[in-house]
Design an enzyme around this catalytic site. Structure first.
Site, PDB file in Angstrom:
ATOM      1  N   GLU A   5       0.858  -0.978   0.007  1.00  0.00           N
ATOM      2  CA  GLU A   5       0.121   0.131  -0.026  1.00  0.00           C
ATOM      3  C   GLU A   5       1.007   1.352   0.127  1.00  0.00           C
ATOM      4  O   GLU A   5       1.056   1.439   1.004  1.00  0.00           O
ATOM      5  CB  GLU A   5      -0.741  -0.362   1.082  1.00  0.00           C
TER       6      GLU A   5
ATOM      7  N   LYS B  77      -2.234  -2.384  -3.168  1.00  0.00           N
ATOM      8  CA  LYS B  77      -3.622  -1.419  -2.261  1.00  0.00           C
ATOM      9  C   LYS B  77      -3.232   0.007  -3.013  1.00  0.00           C
ATOM     10  O   LYS B  77      -2.407   0.890  -1.715  1.00  0.00           O
ATOM     11  CB  LYS B  77      -4.024  -1.128  -1.380  1.00  0.00           C
TER      12      LYS B  77
END
Length: 337
Positions: A177, A219
């Protein structure tokens, strides 16, 4: 190294029409959310709120995975059942946040790097035994006229690569992420340029470190103007800028991309997801991994009151269903009524 189990996990996590609940707030962040509804900031209330979500009837129709925090992966329900076991009984894959948050990046004012590599190999082995089959590590990239620096992006990318390697070695799918923050007055063009540059550097580093791109999940932030910019980006602008960015920066062997809500208003996060899905099939499967955009309405309904649990669970189910429909390009605003 045989990654067949990792591929199976990725496929299950990216199941059509399902998303991933990011219930991995640190104790401090979760306490702030409890305080926002005037509920005492206590471990028991954190446990009760997460139990409410994880035991919601039929939630497995819309969720393939849930990201847990270190304390909650060890929590039990009122009946004494471990949270990961409750999720597994519904066919939902437990995940775990493994980074330890950000610290200032020395010599680079207003930029941060994420910590948590020390002892990670041993922690991953323990989390695997507790039931986790995927993990999450968040890097934070800020936007101003001058930021981010390439050095900040590179430093965080090296850490993400090391994390990913340790996860894959432990039999755990790494969710990577690199969050490009919504905070700021920048326009969507600036957000697109920064997000694209960040992802290009990140994937170059991942390849250098021989990370198996087929057994990880990205992500990502959606590409949209800063929260202090007016006017706000339209769903059409967000979809076009986001997909342009991905096509120029995310290798096609990456099997899945999940979106963080990143402080977007609840309905807008669903509308933007719908517009992205309307653009048709992409080289990667795409779905949601929201935290606030799923949880805030549930918190507001719950208010820390046991009598409100069923009502709050119905709201969670509704929001999860709306986002599930959005991933399939089937969401309409009239369904909110």
């Amino acid at each position: 190294m045989d990654h067949s189990k990792l591929y199976e996990t990725v496929t299950a996590l990216m199941a059509p029409g399902k998303g991933i609940l990011a219930a991995d707030e640190s104790n401090g962040t979760m306490n702030k959310r409890l305080a926002s509804i005037n509920v005492p900031e206590e471990a028991e209330n954190r446990r009760k709120f997460r139990q409410l979500m994880f035991t919601a009837p039929d939630i497995e129709k819309y969720l393939s995975g849930v990201i847990l925090y270190d304390s909650s992966i060890r929590n039990l329900t009122d009946d004494g059942i471990a949270f990961p076991d409750i999720l597994l009984s519904k066919g939902i894959i437990p995940g775990i946040k493994v980074d330890k948050g950000t610290v200032n990046l020395t010599n680079f004012p207003d930029e941060v790097i994420t910590e948590g590599l020390d002892g990670l190999k041993e922690r991953l082995e323990e989390y695997f035994d507790l039931g986790a089959r995927f993990a999450k590590w968040r890097a934070v990239i800020s936007i101003t006229d001058e930021l981010p620096s390439d050095e900040c992006i590179l430093a965080n990318s090296f850490v993400l690569a090391r994390y990913a390697a340790l996860c894959q070695e432990a039999g755990i799918v790494p969710m990577i992420e690199p969050e490009v923050l919504l905070n700021g007055s920048h326009d969507i063009a600036r957000a697109e340029a920064v997000t694209m540059h960040t992802l290009q550097i990140l994937f170059n580093v991942l390849k250098e470190y021989r990370i198996d791109l087929q057994s990880l999940i990205l992500k990502s932030s959606m590409v949209l103007s800063g929260d202090k910019h007016a006017p706000a980006s339209t769903p059409e602008e967000v979809a076009d800028a986001t997909l342009r960015t991905f096509h120029l920066s995310v290798p096609h062997e990456v099997p899945g991309i999940v979106f963080l809500s990143g402080g977007q208003e609840t309905i807008r996060a669903t509308e933007n997801l719908q517009m992205i899905a309307e653009r048709g099939p992409q080289p990667w499967k795409i779905t949601f991994s929201y935290s606030r955009a799923l949880e805030e309405p549930v918190l507001a309904a719950w208010q820390g009151n046991d009598e409100n649990v069923i009502k709050a669970q119905k709201i969670l189910l509704h929001r999860a269903k709306m986002n599930s429909l959005a991933t399939q390009g089937k969401y309409e605003s009239k369904l909110e009524k």
